[in-house]
Design an enzyme around this catalytic site. Structure first.
Site, PDB file in Angstrom:
ATOM      1  N   CYS A  86      75.015  87.183 101.445  1.00 46.14           N
ATOM      2  CA  CYS A  86      73.853  86.073 101.450  1.00 46.14           C
ATOM      3  C   CYS A  86      74.615  84.949 100.863  1.00 46.14           C
ATOM      4  O   CYS A  86      74.751  85.119  99.659  1.00 46.14           O
ATOM      5  CB  CYS A  86      72.683  86.762 101.011  1.00 46.14           C
ATOM      6  SG  CYS A  86      71.719  85.915 100.493  1.00 46.14           S
ATOM      7  N   CYS A  89      72.347  83.317  98.465  1.00 48.72           N
ATOM      8  CA  CYS A  89      72.805  84.399  97.061  1.00 48.72           C
ATOM      9  C   CYS A  89      73.914  83.706  96.634  1.00 48.72           C
ATOM     10  O   CYS A  89      74.200  84.349  94.986  1.00 48.72           O
ATOM     11  CB  CYS A  89      72.340  85.843  97.380  1.00 48.72           C
ATOM     12  SG  CYS A  89      70.484  86.419  98.361  1.00 48.72           S
TER      13      CYS A  89
END
Length: 335
Positions: A86, A89
Site C-alpha cells: 500500500c 500506507c
C-alpha cells in the site's frame, strides 16, 4: 481470540470511508496484489519489522488484546491498519512515527499488517487502507481513513491524547503532597509551554507556599490579579499570603504572644496570635485560639476569627486531620 474481538470491539455503526479532506486517498482492499504480494513487500519503508521506539508496536491476532485493549487502559492507542503493497500506507508511516515519538509516551502506535492479520481486518470491517483507529480504556473511539495532512492528524490526535501540559500538571498534582519541590518543577516546566495558563500558576503558587517561597507565590498571584479577577483558589492563596505577611510585620509569634498575654481579654490581639501561629504552621494552637474567640464573641472578633479559620483550612501545609477536627468544632459552635 479473534471471534471475541468481533463481538466486543465495534466502531460506531458506519464503515470507514475516504474523506475529501485527505491529501492522499486510501487504497481499496480489492486493490490488494494478492496474486503477487512479494513485489512491494521490500519497499514497506519502515512499516514492517521491529521498531526501536518503545511507543511503536507490531501486533497479531493473538497479542492484540494485550497490545491494544490492555495498553489503552493506561494511554491512548492508535491502531494502524496497513499492508506492504500500500503506497499511501508507506506515505503515512513516517508521519505517524514522527508524531508518536514527539509525544514521548502520551500515546502508542500499534501496527496491524492486514496480510498477516486478515481476521482483525474483518473484525474491524476494514474496506480500505490505511485506516487509523483510536482506542481509550479498551474501547475504540474514532477512526480516520486515508492519509491526512500533518495538521489534520494533529487535530485528530488532540481529541483523545492528553497534551504535554496536562500530563505535566497531573504529574505535579500527584507529587505535590509528598514532593512539593518535584511538583513545582513539573509546573514550571509546563509554564514554559503555556506561560499564560492560570491553573498552572495557581498550582505553582500553592507548591511555593508549601516550600516557604511566599515571595514567589505572591508574584504569581499578583500576575494573575492583573487580569482584574482571581479564581476562588487563587483568592484563597492570596488571603493566606496576607495572613503570613501581616504576622511577619507584627513581629511573629513571640511578640504576638507577649501582647496577647498582657491583654487576655483583647480578642483582636488573640486573633493576631492565631494568625502568627498559622503563618508558622502551628495550626493546632491557632485553630484552638480562633475557636475560643468564636465561642466568646459570635460577632465582631468572632466573625473575623471564623474568616481566619476558613483561610487557614485552605492552607496547603495545614494537617487535614486537624482541619477536619476544627471544622467539626466550628460547626458545633455555630449550629
Amino acid at each position: 481470540m479473534v471471534v471475541g474481538l468481533i463481538v466486543t470491539i465495534s466502531l460506531p455503526h458506519h464503515r470507514p470511508r475516504p474523506r475529501a479532506v485527505h491529501s492522499t486517498g486510501p487504497t481499496p482492499m480489492n486493490d490488494s496484489p494478492l496474486l503477487n504480494p512479494s513485489d512491494d513487500a521490500s519497499a514497506s519503508s519502515g512499516q514492517a519489522g521491529n521498531h526501536d521506539s518503545p511507543w511503536i508496536h507490531e501486533t497479531t491476532a493473538e497479542s492484540f488484546e494485550q497490545d491494544v485493549m490492555v495498553r489503552s487502559q493506561q494511554a491512548p492507542v492508535v491502531v494502524d491498519f496497513w499492508a506492504p503493497w500500500c503506497d499511501p500506507c508507506r506515505q503515512l508511516a513516517p508521519l505517524l512515527e514522527k508524531l508518536v515519538t514527539e509525544a514521548a509516551g502520551r500515546w502508542h502506535l500499534v501496527k496491524v499488517n492486514i496480510e498477516d492479520c486478515q481476521d482483525l481486518a474483518t473484525a474491524f470491517q476494514v474496506e480500505s487502507i490505511p485506516l487509523l483507529v483510536s482506542f481509550l480504556g479498551g474501547q475504540p473511539v474514532d477512526s480516520v481513513p486515508g492519509v491526512p495532512t500533518e495538521e489534520q492528524l494533529r487535530e485528530w490526535l488532540s481529541r483523545f491524547v492528553p497534551s504535554e501540559v496536562s500530563v505535566l500538571m497531573a504529574d505535579g498534582e500527584e507529587l505535590e503532597s509528598e514532593d512539593p519541590a518535584g511538583a513545582a518543577a513539573k509546573y514550571r516546566e509546563a509554564l514554559v509551554l503555556e506561560p499564560d495558563n492560570a491553573a498552572l500558576k495557581i498550582h505553582l503558587s500553592r507548591a511555593a507556599i508549601t516550600l516557604g517561597d511566599n515571595a514567589g507565590a505572591a508574584s504569581l498571584i499578583a500576575d494573575l490579579e492583573q487580569r482584574g479577577f482571581l479564581e476562588p483558589e487563587a483568592q484563597s492563596l492570596k488571603d493566606q499570603l496576607d495572613i503570613t505577611t501581616s504576622a511577619s510585620e507584627s513581629g511573629g509569634v513571640s511578640q504576638a504572644r507577649e501582647a496577647s498575654e498582657e491583654s487576655p481579654d483583647d480578642l483582636d490581639l488573640q486573633l493576631k496570635l492565631a494568625e502568627a501561629l498559622a503563618a508558622e504552621r502551628q495550626f493546632e494552637e491557632a485553630f484552638e485560639i480562633c475557636l475560643d474567640i468564636v465561642a466568646r464573641d459570635r460577632d465582631g472578633a468572632g466573625q473575623r476569627a471564623r474568616d481566619a479559620l476558613v483561610v487557614c483550612f485552605g492552607m496547603p501545609t495545614a494537617n487535614p486531620e486537624l482541619v477536619s477536627q476544627a471544622r467539626r468544632k466550628l460547626a458545633t459552635l455555630l449550629y
